[in-house]
Write an enzyme that holds these catalytic residues in place. Sequence first.
Site, PDB file in Angstrom:
ATOM      1  N   GLY A 259      54.923  19.154  29.766  1.00  0.00           N
ATOM      2  CA  GLY A 259      56.301  18.674  29.846  1.00  0.00           C
ATOM      3  C   GLY A 259      56.629  18.065  31.191  1.00  0.00           C
TER       4      GLY A 259
ATOM      5  N   ASP B  86      49.280  29.852  27.461  1.00  0.00           N
ATOM      6  CA  ASP B  86      49.203  28.446  27.862  1.00  0.00           C
ATOM      7  C   ASP B  86      48.786  28.305  29.321  1.00  0.00           C
ATOM      8  OD1 ASP B  86      51.920  29.650  27.857  1.00  0.00           O
ATOM      9  OD2 ASP B  86      52.409  27.912  29.078  1.00  0.00           O
TER      10      ASP B  86
ATOM     11  N   ASP C 176      47.783  26.909  36.806  1.00  0.00           N
ATOM     12  CA  ASP C 176      49.249  27.002  36.738  1.00  0.00           C
ATOM     13  C   ASP C 176      49.831  28.066  37.657  1.00  0.00           C
ATOM     14  OD1 ASP C 176      49.311  24.862  35.116  1.00  0.00           O
ATOM     15  OD2 ASP C 176      50.286  25.826  33.413  1.00  0.00           O
TER      16      ASP C 176
END
Length: 474
Positions: A89, A246, A256
Amino acid sequence: MTTLVPFDNSYAKLPDRMHSASLPETPKSPELLAYNEALGAELGISSATPDADLMAVFSGKIVPKGSEPISQAYAGHQFGNFVPSLGDGRAVLLGEVIDQAGHRRDIQLKGSGRTAFSRGGDGKAWLGPVLREYVVSEAMHHMGIPTTRALGAALTGTTIVRAEGGVPGAVLTRVASSHIRVGTFQYFATRRDTEALRALLDYSVARHYPSSSTPLEFLKSVIERQAKLVAKWLGVGFIHGVMNTDNTSISGETIDYGPCAFMDTYHPATVYSSIDRRGRYAYMSQPDIIVWNIAQLASSLLLLESDQETAIEVYTNAVNKMPDLIARERTAVFAAKLGIVDPDDEDTALVEQLLQFMMNAQADFTNTFNGLSTGTPPIFLDDFEDGHAWNSNWQTRLETQSDPIALMQASNPQYIPRNHKIEEMIQRALVGDLDMFSKMGKVLETPFTVQNGAEEFALQPKPEEEIEATFCGT
Ligand code: AMP
Ligand code: MG
């Protein structure tokens, strides 16, 4: 057109529903903050590349020649709740390059604006988390822990709005052995899209585990890499903070970096992330959580099996072996921190007992082990009835080892990116001072070596400096 490096975009050639073409947003007045020259050289980026070109590419101003920017589709369990559609995103994959060692690496821009997967978000990132990820991911690499890397950081020249107020927009250029996540498999499994799932598996196998010839072998390979990874995190006191499926890479790299942190005072229940209210991803919960995440990967892969009943049993067995595997890896990591190779059960007990003392003494995790590597038993041993017995057991054990001091020095970092120093670095960067960012990066390039002038990074925070929570800051 700017040429950065020859791109070879294999992920973009996978079926259309696995990704979506996404151009980075044009930044208002971009500025280059950092460039990782050593990593650039590894990737084959010419040292003659003008700064203006680096700035243009790393800020998203120019898409370099050969890049076919895409955002990748994935799903994920966030804090245990399944979200069938997440995806990049606020990131675009510029493409892949074959590095100087022949390995395929992704180059991704994080924070470069909205994509097809942005939902309500602005697709942006701000300076604080960009610099945190830059410093922490590079530090992890230099500590020998598999991780995505930071190639560059740039300001966009736009103010964005976050919980903190108006903050400078920034872009991180991230390099990964791939950005395929457990959640990528879940995305297709939940849609019963076995064709895409098969394509993703074949792709992942070819890219990461070429010797695995079945979904089960692939699963076992991921289990092995992730078990080793989490054990290494525990060994340096790292708390990922958002171990959602994720954010679990199938390559076994740390990925991440959000509200992550390194523990100062040792306590197994330590949590920093402000969004982790129930402590799901606490330091010592990470081994359980990775098994849970891997179980989600196993469920997804099951869809590729024709004989479900047998497959469920075999997959379950494979996942059930993971806790022991992590425990063994963890013991090996901690035994090495005590100068011991090939630990036996007594060594395991030695490790656990020390950690128990450390917890009760509220000892600094990193500095306790550093003290041991210089042969100094921690003074808190005096406070415990069996403290001296522990020390003599340890000394006796060391006599059987060939070079325990060297092993300890190579296993116990002198410097970690301590949370309060990261915060200080970010605060300074916000007023335009990047000296601390540079200095911290430099010190953390050789985290196992004592360095003159780096004392501030070895000290545990004073009570008033302690950071209670880190914010996701996305
Ligand atoms: P993360 O917490 O960084 O792992 O992100 C979880 C999901 O939220 C991913 O699908 C991200 O792409 C998405 N996301 C996070 N921040 C933003 C943002 N500022 N704009 C759009 N999507 C975002
Ligand atoms: Mg994520």
